[in-house]
Design a protein around this motif. Structure first.
Motif: not given
Length: 473
Positions: A77-81, A98-99, A119-123, A142-146
């Motif tokens: 579960h990757g966050q930040h490059y 990647y989120v 790839y997941v976007a929080v908004d 995918r759009l997975l909200l906060n």
């Protein structure tokens, strides 16, 4: 998670776990939920700290070196490059997601790597960044909200009919003129305004104990969502930007944009900013806020988000297993591209540092020259003052000598005067003086007119001269 499915080892990466930022708390809460569901989360960051300690205290492994992990995870579960690429290169053969959390920060640039299958976007803002700026195919996004930890943030009792207490909440909140204008406007309206956050010198480690004490909270992103879940009215806010009061009819739109930049308008003028806030406060409706709270708690719970992530993990793992063998060449190209960017970034940073170093050396030389000139001027002035002081001391010595001579002369004259006074006193008190004094009055009162009548004035003159020579009156 459905019964019977295997437990997962999930490696979660993040830029930092030092302070209580949005992505740091996102990692913490997701890791807590995965552990609660029986999975094995492992958290990696090169910068550990307060949040890392919170995560490890519940027995979740936290590392700053991937070499300490002996067994590969099932999914990354990757966050930040950089952290995501490090994990991908450390564990070949492991699929990843990647989120993306942020539109602005350079370290949230989405990496391009064959094993990142989703790839997941929080908004919606981050979704657009992935699709329109990073060329990620829409079917892989995918759009997975906060989300918010509903066990931690309990809903408060009903709000009062009229608001009384306001809170500006956020680590990046600073004492800008806009905040000062808000304080003044709220004071004029009979409202109490507090501010909490790292940059105002009031960090808040347990917002769940604080948010419910306020009627209206000004915040953005995750902090705003937590305030909504706690049952307060919320106005999106950040420095010089302000959004609309969150109401039931606006909720879906505001959540889709994570109560962030796209929900706010920048107002550069502090007084106009304060008036805009008062207008939003005027829309305060405790009944509507209760509806918003109920919907947020129904849609944005942490456990629901964890289930969605687990489903995503499982789908990525299954997809990767059914794919053709990994394309070693493609992964090598992606790794080389990453290293190239790192090298270019390092060179750019080095060039910037070298330029700054040159500027500092020039400034240092200039400052040293100024200090030397100042020291020379100081020494010359000190010598000048020393010479003036010597001259003044000589003049003072001469004056002191003259003063001493004058004092001695004055003392001598004083002694002579005292002697004369004593002599005069003796004369004035003698019998002869009294007789002469009496004779003089008779002489000038009675005899002088007769002499003048008889023409004998010359005898008087001669006699007077002799009397003056002898001391007679």
């Amino acid at each position: 998670m459905k019964v019977g499915k295997p437990k997962l080892r999930v490696l979660i990466t993040n830029w930092s776990l030092a302070s209580r930022g949005g992505s740091e708390l996102y990692v913490r809460d997701l890791a807590f939920a995965l552990l609660k569901l029986g999975h094995t989360p492992i958290v990696y960051s090169t910068e550990l700290g307060k949040v890392a300690k919170e995560i490890r205290e519940v027995t979740i492994p936290v590392v700053d070196n991937l070499a300490t992990i002996s067994t590969p995870p099932d999914v990354i579960h990757g966050q930040h490059y950089d952290e995501t690429m490090t994990a991908l290169l450390r564990f070949p053969g492991v699929p990843a997601i990647y989120v993306c959390h942020d539109w602005y920060t350079w370290f949230d640039k989405p990496p391009r790597f064959p094993r990142i299958l989703r790839y997941v976007a929080v908004d919606q803002t981050c979704y657009d960044k992935l699709v329109y700026e990073s060329a990620i195919a829409t079917e892989r996004v995918r759009l997975l909200l906060n989300f918010v930890d509903l066990e931690r943030f309990k809903a408060r009792a009903s709000l009062p009919a009229q608001p009384k207490r306001l809170l500006v909440f956020g680590n990046q909140t600073q004492e800008f003129p806009h905040l000062a204008a808000l304080r003044k406007a709220c004071e004029g309206a009979g409202l109490t305004l507090d501010a909490l956050g790292t940059d105002v010198g009031k960090p808040c480690d347990h917002p769940e104990d604080v948010l419910g004490q306020y009627d209206i909270v000004l915040a953005k992103g995750r902090a705003a969502l937590e305030a909504l879940a706690a049952g307060t009215a919320v106005i999106p806010y950040f420095e010089r930007s302000l959004g609309p009061l969150v109401t039931a009819d606006r909720l879906d739109h505001l959540l889709t944009h994570n109560l962030g930049a796209r929900t706010m308008t920048c107002e550069p003028e502090p007084d106009a900013f304060a008036q805009a806030l008062l207008r939003e406060i005027g829309r305060y409706d405790p009944k509507d806020a209760a509806i918003v709270c109920e919907r947020v708690r129904g849609m944005c719970g942490r456990d629901r988000a964890a289930d969605e992530f687990i489903s995503l993990y499982e789908g990525v793992i299954a997809e990767y297993k059914n794919r053709e063998p990994p394309d070693v060449n493609a992964e090598g190209l992606a790794a080389a591209s990453h290293l190239r960017e790192l090298v270019l970034s390092i060179k750019k940073e080095r060039a910037t540092l070298q330029d700054e170093n040159r500027q500092l050396l020039l400034a240092h030389d200039s400052l040293r020259f100024q200090m030397e000139e100042t020291e020379r001027a100081r020494q010359a002035y000190a010598e000048h003052l020393s010479a003036q002081l010597s001259d003044t001391q000589v003049q003072l010595s001469v004056k002191e000598t003259e003063l001493t001579s004058i004092k001695n002369e004055r003392n001598m004259l004083s002694d002579q005067l005292s002697t004369k006074d004593a002599q005069l006193t003796r004369i004035n008190t003698s019998l002869g003086w009294h007789l002469l004094n009496s004779y003089g009055r008779i002489k000038y009162r009675y005899l002088l007119p007769v002499y003048r009548t008889l023409g004998l004035s010359r005898y008087i003159t001669v006699g007077r001269s002799r009397s003056q020579q002898s001391g007679d009156d």
